[in-house]
Design an enzyme around this catalytic site. Structure first.
Site, PDB file in Angstrom:
ATOM      1  N   HIS A 145      12.358 -31.422  46.794  1.00 16.14           N
ATOM      2  CA  HIS A 145      11.605 -32.163  45.769  1.00 16.14           C
ATOM      3  C   HIS A 145      11.743 -33.688  45.872  1.00 16.14           C
ATOM      4  CE1 HIS A 145      10.440 -28.403  44.175  1.00 16.14           C
ATOM      5  NE2 HIS A 145      11.357 -28.219  43.257  1.00 16.14           N
ATOM      6  N   HIS A 217       5.809 -29.541  38.064  1.00 15.96           N
ATOM      7  CA  HIS A 217       6.884 -28.547  37.927  1.00 15.96           C
ATOM      8  C   HIS A 217       7.041 -28.072  36.477  1.00 15.96           C
ATOM      9  CE1 HIS A 217      10.797 -26.704  38.979  1.00 15.96           C
ATOM     10  NE2 HIS A 217      10.410 -26.851  40.236  1.00 15.96           N
ATOM     11  N   TYR A 219       7.411 -25.632  33.483  1.00 21.95           N
ATOM     12  CA  TYR A 219       7.897 -24.270  33.261  1.00 21.95           C
ATOM     13  C   TYR A 219       7.095 -23.679  32.109  1.00 21.95           C
ATOM     14  CZ  TYR A 219      12.280 -25.136  35.897  1.00 21.95           C
ATOM     15  OH  TYR A 219      13.213 -25.415  36.862  1.00 21.95           O
ATOM     16  N   ASP A 283      10.991 -16.923  44.156  1.00 21.07           N
ATOM     17  CA  ASP A 283      11.062 -18.357  44.454  1.00 21.07           C
ATOM     18  C   ASP A 283      10.465 -18.537  45.844  1.00 21.07           C
ATOM     19  OD1 ASP A 283      11.604 -21.021  44.381  1.00 21.07           O
ATOM     20  OD2 ASP A 283      13.792 -20.840  44.373  1.00 21.07           O
ATOM     21  N   GLU A 348       3.689 -23.752  41.057  1.00 23.65           N
ATOM     22  CA  GLU A 348       3.602 -25.043  41.734  1.00 23.65           C
ATOM     23  C   GLU A 348       2.592 -24.958  42.873  1.00 23.65           C
ATOM     24  OE1 GLU A 348       7.826 -26.146  42.733  1.00 23.65           O
ATOM     25  OE2 GLU A 348       8.157 -24.362  41.556  1.00 23.65           O
TER      26      GLU A 348
END
Ligand code: BGC
Length: 383
Positions: A145, A217, A219, A283, A348
């Site tokens: 990131h 990003h 959530y 992920d 994302e």
């Protein structure tokens, strides 16, 4: 157009109801808007200070009453308020109640913009035009990131959008910042659409070739705090393949077919159904099944209990679906909530991880004279 730094104590922008059809996605949903007498509004509130910089929180409201709040710090989306199927408004994103929350060590990139390169670059290194570059190894020997101080941890300049509701943020990333080559001029335009879409348009230019991969990003948890996890949400992703990864989540360069397995979200599936079969949880980067070059519908998220539904449109070739695996209940979230494992999930939209070291992956190198663009829309409704 002149950027409004933080000089203005407050700004109220009222615009007429208009929708720029040229900007709408290929699978454009009906707007269903009837609130023709209402307007957009944009206001700003002080949100604290970082050194000499003032942090501002912008509040965007569309004619139907959807509210989105965004900080000039990290371009962070702090709140998205949308109705459930009974019309009750609720906040569908995780975050903190104050700037201190966002500044704390261990903030897991809550709601922010991510760059210069979202996701991982293996061994924190890449070569470009015969030169090798070293980045911060901030994640198991890899870079994640954007490094130690990525685009999520800087103050962005800001201006109100013209003729529509939203704000445009800008940041000048210097040559060599976090190890990346080239002075990069970045703009991110957040627009609230009349049909309850939040459109994010990313643009960038550079004066030296550089890798670039920008995303957001946020959530999501569509329950407005009622559910401690997203395991009962249903996810759909238009994707038949994921980029296979090693134990450090670095792509091996091969692809895995999802068909029939735990990664298969081609039809809406409850996230908790197969998550135990995926070591560590979801992920991964799903390779999107796309038809054209415009933003198109590639996935959706649904809360069967309250009816909230989000459709995701993007121009990007991939999406990292991250099921909040590293949330550990140790952060003081909004309204005193402790965000436990799987409290929220990120969608994302992105280029594939480690593309600068994977010549077979779609190109992520931006050259002088070229323009980087990505568009993503999160469109909220109920069913
Ligand atoms: C990554 C995760 C990482 C998280 C940080 C996600 O985008 O895929 O591996 O832990 O960001 O909050």
């Amino acid at each position: 157009m002149k950027y409004l730094f933080n000089a203005l104590a407050s700004i109220i922008v009222m615009t007429t109801l208009s929708c720029n059809n040229a900007d709408t996605p290929a699978d454009k949903p009906a707007t269903g808007d009837t609130a023709s007498t209402k307007s957009y509004s944009l206001s700003e509130q002080p949100y604290g200070e970082i050194g000499n910089d003032k942090v501002i929180q912008y509040t965007l409201t569309n004619p139907s009453g959807m509210v989105v709040k965004i900080l000039n710090y990290g371009g962070t989306v702090t709140n998205i308020m949308v109705p459930d199927r009974s019309g009750k408004m609720g906040d569908v994103v995780l975050g903190f109640d104050s700037l201190a929350g966002y500044l704390q060590t261990g903030n897991p990139y809550m709601g922010c913009l991510v760059g210069r390169y979202a996701n991982r670059i293996a061994n924190a290194k890449f070569s470009l035009d015969g030169k090798s570059y070293s980045l911060a190894a901030n994640n198991d020997g890899n870079t994640l990131h954007g490094g130690l101080k990525g685009f999520d941890k800087v103050i962005w300049r800001s201006k109100a959008n013209e003729g529509d509701s939203g704000i445009t943020l800008a940041y000048s990333s210097k040559d060599g910042e976090e190890g990346y080559p080239g002075n990069l001029e970045v703009e991110v335009k957040y627009t609230l659409m009349p049909d309850n879409g939040l459109k994010i348009e990313y643009m960038a230019t550079t004066d030296k070739a550089t890798p670039i991969n920008l995303t957001n990003h946020t959530y999501f948890n569509l329950s407005d705090g009622a559910d401690t996890t997203i395991l009962n949400h249903q996810l759909m992703l238009k994707s038949d393949l994921v980029t296979a990864v090693n134990t450090k989540l670095i792509p091996t360069g091969t692809f895995t077919e999802v068909k029939g397995g735990p990664m298969d979200f081609t039809s809406p599936k409850t996230i908790g159904q197969d998550i135990a079969k995926v070591p560590g949880g979801y992920d991964h980067n799903w390779v999107l099944r796309r038809a054209g070059v415009d933003a198109e519908l590639i996935g959706s998220l649904y809360h069967p209990g309250n009816g909230r539904f989000v459709e995701v449109f993007t121009t990007e070739p991939g999406i990292q679906f991250y099921s909040g695996n590293f949330l550990a209940g140790n952060l003081n979230g909004k309204k005193g909530m402790k965000y436990v494992k799987h409290a929220g999930l990120c969608l994302e939209t992105q280029h594939f991880p480690d593309s600068p070291n994977q010549p077979e992956f779609p190109n992520t190198i931006l050259k002088p004279g070229e323009a980087y663009k990505q568009t993503t829309i999160y469109k909220f409704s109920t069913k």
